[in-house]
Scaffold this motif. Structure first.
Motif, PDB file in Angstrom:
ATOM      1  N   LEU A 238      -3.110 -28.605 -13.900  1.00  0.00           N
ATOM      2  CA  LEU A 238      -4.230 -27.669 -13.813  1.00  0.00           C
ATOM      3  C   LEU A 238      -3.733 -26.230 -13.747  1.00  0.00           C
ATOM      4  O   LEU A 238      -4.216 -25.357 -14.485  1.00  0.00           O
ATOM      5  CB  LEU A 238      -5.083 -27.989 -12.587  1.00  0.00           C
ATOM      6  CG  LEU A 238      -6.290 -27.067 -12.365  1.00  0.00           C
ATOM      7  CD1 LEU A 238      -7.272 -27.169 -13.528  1.00  0.00           C
ATOM      8  CD2 LEU A 238      -6.975 -27.382 -11.043  1.00  0.00           C
ATOM      9  N   LEU A 239      -2.759 -25.968 -12.890  1.00  0.00           N
ATOM     10  CA  LEU A 239      -2.242 -24.605 -12.787  1.00  0.00           C
ATOM     11  C   LEU A 239      -1.468 -24.215 -14.037  1.00  0.00           C
ATOM     12  O   LEU A 239      -1.412 -23.037 -14.406  1.00  0.00           O
ATOM     13  CB  LEU A 239      -1.376 -24.473 -11.533  1.00  0.00           C
ATOM     14  CG  LEU A 239      -2.138 -24.664 -10.213  1.00  0.00           C
ATOM     15  CD1 LEU A 239      -1.194 -24.585  -9.022  1.00  0.00           C
ATOM     16  CD2 LEU A 239      -3.258 -23.632 -10.071  1.00  0.00           C
ATOM     17  N   GLY A 240      -0.880 -25.202 -14.714  1.00  0.00           N
ATOM     18  CA  GLY A 240      -0.197 -24.931 -15.968  1.00  0.00           C
ATOM     19  C   GLY A 240      -1.149 -24.416 -17.037  1.00  0.00           C
ATOM     20  O   GLY A 240      -0.753 -23.629 -17.906  1.00  0.00           O
ATOM     21  N   LYS A 241      -2.398 -24.842 -16.983  1.00  0.00           N
ATOM     22  CA  LYS A 241      -3.398 -24.346 -17.937  1.00  0.00           C
ATOM     23  C   LYS A 241      -3.627 -22.854 -17.760  1.00  0.00           C
ATOM     24  O   LYS A 241      -4.134 -22.177 -18.664  1.00  0.00           O
ATOM     25  CB  LYS A 241      -4.722 -25.094 -17.739  1.00  0.00           C
ATOM     26  CG  LYS A 241      -4.701 -26.557 -18.162  1.00  0.00           C
ATOM     27  CD  LYS A 241      -6.027 -27.229 -17.823  1.00  0.00           C
ATOM     28  CE  LYS A 241      -6.058 -28.687 -18.230  1.00  0.00           C
ATOM     29  NZ  LYS A 241      -6.158 -28.862 -19.685  1.00  0.00           N
ATOM     30  N   HIS A 242      -3.306 -22.330 -16.584  1.00  0.00           N
ATOM     31  CA  HIS A 242      -3.483 -20.912 -16.297  1.00  0.00           C
ATOM     32  C   HIS A 242      -2.161 -20.144 -16.328  1.00  0.00           C
ATOM     33  O   HIS A 242      -2.080 -19.032 -15.818  1.00  0.00           O
ATOM     34  CB  HIS A 242      -4.154 -20.743 -14.934  1.00  0.00           C
ATOM     35  CG  HIS A 242      -5.533 -21.303 -14.881  1.00  0.00           C
ATOM     36  ND1 HIS A 242      -6.647 -20.603 -15.309  1.00  0.00           N
ATOM     37  CD2 HIS A 242      -6.003 -22.518 -14.487  1.00  0.00           C
ATOM     38  CE1 HIS A 242      -7.728 -21.349 -15.163  1.00  0.00           C
ATOM     39  NE2 HIS A 242      -7.366 -22.513 -14.663  1.00  0.00           N
ATOM     40  N   GLY A 243      -1.132 -20.750 -16.914  1.00  0.00           N
ATOM     41  CA  GLY A 243       0.114 -20.021 -17.126  1.00  0.00           C
ATOM     42  C   GLY A 243       1.260 -20.372 -16.213  1.00  0.00           C
ATOM     43  O   GLY A 243       2.375 -19.884 -16.403  1.00  0.00           O
ATOM     44  N   ALA A 244       1.043 -21.200 -15.197  1.00  0.00           N
ATOM     45  CA  ALA A 244       2.134 -21.541 -14.275  1.00  0.00           C
ATOM     46  C   ALA A 244       3.125 -22.488 -14.943  1.00  0.00           C
ATOM     47  O   ALA A 244       2.760 -23.299 -15.793  1.00  0.00           O
ATOM     48  CB  ALA A 244       1.571 -22.186 -13.011  1.00  0.00           C
ATOM     49  N   ASP A 245       4.380 -22.359 -14.552  1.00  0.00           N
ATOM     50  CA  ASP A 245       5.447 -23.241 -15.044  1.00  0.00           C
ATOM     51  C   ASP A 245       6.317 -23.620 -13.859  1.00  0.00           C
ATOM     52  O   ASP A 245       7.178 -22.852 -13.426  1.00  0.00           O
ATOM     53  CB  ASP A 245       6.272 -22.534 -16.112  1.00  0.00           C
ATOM     54  CG  ASP A 245       7.371 -23.412 -16.695  1.00  0.00           C
ATOM     55  OD1 ASP A 245       7.604 -24.512 -16.148  1.00  0.00           O
ATOM     56  OD2 ASP A 245       8.006 -22.995 -17.676  1.00  0.00           O
ATOM     57  N   PHE A 246       6.104 -24.825 -13.321  1.00  0.00           N
ATOM     58  CA  PHE A 246       6.783 -25.220 -12.096  1.00  0.00           C
ATOM     59  C   PHE A 246       8.171 -25.798 -12.331  1.00  0.00           C
ATOM     60  O   PHE A 246       8.798 -26.285 -11.388  1.00  0.00           O
ATOM     61  CB  PHE A 246       5.900 -26.193 -11.316  1.00  0.00           C
ATOM     62  CG  PHE A 246       4.662 -25.541 -10.769  1.00  0.00           C
ATOM     63  CD1 PHE A 246       4.733 -24.725  -9.658  1.00  0.00           C
ATOM     64  CD2 PHE A 246       3.433 -25.712 -11.388  1.00  0.00           C
ATOM     65  CE1 PHE A 246       3.601 -24.106  -9.159  1.00  0.00           C
ATOM     66  CE2 PHE A 246       2.292 -25.100 -10.902  1.00  0.00           C
ATOM     67  CZ  PHE A 246       2.373 -24.285  -9.787  1.00  0.00           C
ATOM     68  N   GLY A 247       8.651 -25.736 -13.557  1.00  0.00           N
ATOM     69  CA  GLY A 247      10.045 -26.053 -13.824  1.00  0.00           C
ATOM     70  C   GLY A 247      10.891 -24.802 -13.957  1.00  0.00           C
ATOM     71  O   GLY A 247      12.116 -24.848 -13.859  1.00  0.00           O
ATOM     72  N   TRP A 248      10.214 -23.656 -14.149  1.00  0.00           N
ATOM     73  CA  TRP A 248      10.917 -22.403 -14.413  1.00  0.00           C
ATOM     74  C   TRP A 248      11.794 -21.892 -13.268  1.00  0.00           C
ATOM     75  O   TRP A 248      12.846 -21.291 -13.527  1.00  0.00           O
ATOM     76  CB  TRP A 248       9.899 -21.316 -14.795  1.00  0.00           C
ATOM     77  CG  TRP A 248      10.538 -19.982 -14.967  1.00  0.00           C
ATOM     78  CD1 TRP A 248      11.201 -19.511 -16.063  1.00  0.00           C
ATOM     79  CD2 TRP A 248      10.617 -18.936 -13.982  1.00  0.00           C
ATOM     80  NE1 TRP A 248      11.674 -18.246 -15.832  1.00  0.00           N
ATOM     81  CE2 TRP A 248      11.324 -17.877 -14.551  1.00  0.00           C
ATOM     82  CE3 TRP A 248      10.143 -18.815 -12.673  1.00  0.00           C
ATOM     83  CZ2 TRP A 248      11.577 -16.686 -13.868  1.00  0.00           C
ATOM     84  CZ3 TRP A 248      10.395 -17.641 -11.986  1.00  0.00           C
ATOM     85  CH2 TRP A 248      11.098 -16.596 -12.580  1.00  0.00           C
ATOM     86  N   PRO A 249      11.435 -22.061 -11.995  1.00  0.00           N
ATOM     87  CA  PRO A 249      12.224 -21.440 -10.929  1.00  0.00           C
ATOM     88  C   PRO A 249      13.717 -21.773 -10.943  1.00  0.00           C
ATOM     89  O   PRO A 249      14.521 -21.013 -10.398  1.00  0.00           O
ATOM     90  CB  PRO A 249      11.546 -21.949  -9.649  1.00  0.00           C
ATOM     91  CG  PRO A 249      10.114 -22.094 -10.052  1.00  0.00           C
ATOM     92  CD  PRO A 249      10.179 -22.652 -11.445  1.00  0.00           C
ATOM     93  N   ARG A 250      14.116 -22.873 -11.566  1.00  0.00           N
ATOM     94  CA  ARG A 250      15.543 -23.169 -11.638  1.00  0.00           C
ATOM     95  C   ARG A 250      16.281 -22.126 -12.474  1.00  0.00           C
ATOM     96  O   ARG A 250      17.521 -22.037 -12.425  1.00  0.00           O
ATOM     97  CB  ARG A 250      15.779 -24.566 -12.203  1.00  0.00           C
ATOM     98  CG  ARG A 250      15.392 -24.751 -13.662  1.00  0.00           C
ATOM     99  CD  ARG A 250      15.633 -26.167 -14.126  1.00  0.00           C
ATOM    100  NE  ARG A 250      17.028 -26.557 -14.001  1.00  0.00           N
ATOM    101  CZ  ARG A 250      17.476 -27.764 -14.297  1.00  0.00           C
ATOM    102  NH1 ARG A 250      16.626 -28.713 -14.694  1.00  0.00           N
ATOM    103  NH2 ARG A 250      18.747 -28.043 -14.171  1.00  0.00           N
ATOM    104  N   SER A 251      15.549 -21.300 -13.252  1.00  0.00           N
ATOM    105  CA  SER A 251      16.156 -20.242 -14.049  1.00  0.00           C
ATOM    106  C   SER A 251      16.459 -18.991 -13.234  1.00  0.00           C
ATOM    107  O   SER A 251      17.145 -18.088 -13.727  1.00  0.00           O
ATOM    108  CB  SER A 251      15.225 -19.862 -15.214  1.00  0.00           C
ATOM    109  OG  SER A 251      14.935 -20.954 -16.045  1.00  0.00           O
ATOM    110  N   LEU A 252      15.950 -18.910 -12.013  1.00  0.00           N
ATOM    111  CA  LEU A 252      16.091 -17.687 -11.225  1.00  0.00           C
ATOM    112  C   LEU A 252      17.549 -17.261 -10.992  1.00  0.00           C
ATOM    113  O   LEU A 252      17.860 -16.077 -11.145  1.00  0.00           O
ATOM    114  CB  LEU A 252      15.365 -17.842  -9.887  1.00  0.00           C
ATOM    115  CG  LEU A 252      13.871 -17.530  -9.898  1.00  0.00           C
ATOM    116  CD1 LEU A 252      13.220 -17.965  -8.591  1.00  0.00           C
ATOM    117  CD2 LEU A 252      13.636 -16.040 -10.131  1.00  0.00           C
TER     118      LEU A 252
END
Length: 268
Positions: A173-187
């Motif tokens: 649901l949050l991904g539909k609004h632009g969230a990407d919960f796999g991205w933080p590993r790129s920090l």
């Protein structure tokens, strides 16, 4: 996102089921603060914060960390930025400035801040790497950039399939609004790419089950998201109820997400 919706990168979060316009959102943010503030304060304290530092809080939310920074740096100044500042108190501290604006519209001068903090912000924004790059430029020599973003654990190996289905639905649901919960590993790599040093990475888990602040945070959020989870076809009413019922089972104990925190500084 359909073609008639704004393409503003902040649009997704602000207009989602966890946007400030939702009646219960302030209560949800307070529960988030209860769950995460103690560890965030410890993380920032390790930066050896000085009383005269200039601080910036991006995505200030309900304000707890902006207030902490202003109180910790009474001889300095703290700026709190949020797209919607309805939950923030301009008069809380004399050395606190509250700015209602999109983070992508911020135009701070280079070397403006000794400490910049953002929690659960970048993961929700589509142009997150651009924001990080600009934030790194706003740091004074020796200044710290501290970013914290969650990775939702939605794998199918959970011993509680009803709860696993719930977390996958929340992530979708949050991904539909632009969230990407796999991205933080790129920090961590992003910090190095922007020339920051003294890098440290930590990960904190948020358990679900057996009560406590994390349960209050998760159950409140799941209740707040109930209608869109069902209307978007991500869960049936029965599946939503089965997920929330897990918290009433004394044998239930699972890991819902991991907060990735990356602290790095601009070379002196």
């Amino acid at each position: 996102m359909t073609s008639n919706q704004p393409q503003n990168p902040a649009y997704g979060y602000n207009e989602s089921s966890i946007g400030h316009q939702v009646q219960s959102e302030l209560d949800r943010l307070r529960r988030l603060e209860d769950a995460w503030d103690p560890e965030t304060i410890s993380l920032l304290s390790d930066c050896k914060v000085q009383p005269d530092w200039r601080c910036l809080e991006l995505g200030a939310g309900a304000g707890s960390m902006a207030y902490w920074l202003a109180g910790t740096c009474p001889e300095g100044h703290t700026t709190a930025v949020d797209l919607d500042t309805r939950f923030l108190d301009q008069g809380a501290f004399r050395n606190l400035t509250i700015s209602e604006r999109d983070v992508l519209d911020c135009d701070f001068a280079p070397q403006s801040f000794d400490l910049l903090h953002a929690r659960s912000l970048l993961v929700h924004l589509r142009r997150r790497e651009e924001i990080y790059r600009r934030a790194a430029q706003w740091l004074a020599p020796g200044g710290w950039l501290v970013t914290e973003d969650p990775v939702i654990i939605d794998d199918r190996e959970s011993p509680y399939p009803q709860f696993s289905k719930m977390t996958r639905a929340v992530s979708s649901l949050l991904g539909k609004h632009g969230a990407d919960f796999g991205w933080p590993r790129s920090l961590p790599a992003l910090a190095l790419q922007n020339g920051l040093t003294d890098l440290s990475v930590s990960a904190r888990t948020l358990q679900c089950g057996q009560g406590g602040t994390s349960d209050r945070h998760w159950t409140f959020m799941i209740n707040q998201m109930r209608a869109p989870l069902i209307s978007e076809g991500l869960l049936t009413e029965e599946e939503w109820q089965a997920g929330i019922d897990c918290f009433n089972d004394p044998a239930f104990l699972d890991i819902s997400l991991v907060m990735i925190s990356v602290r790095a500084r601009r070379p002196a």
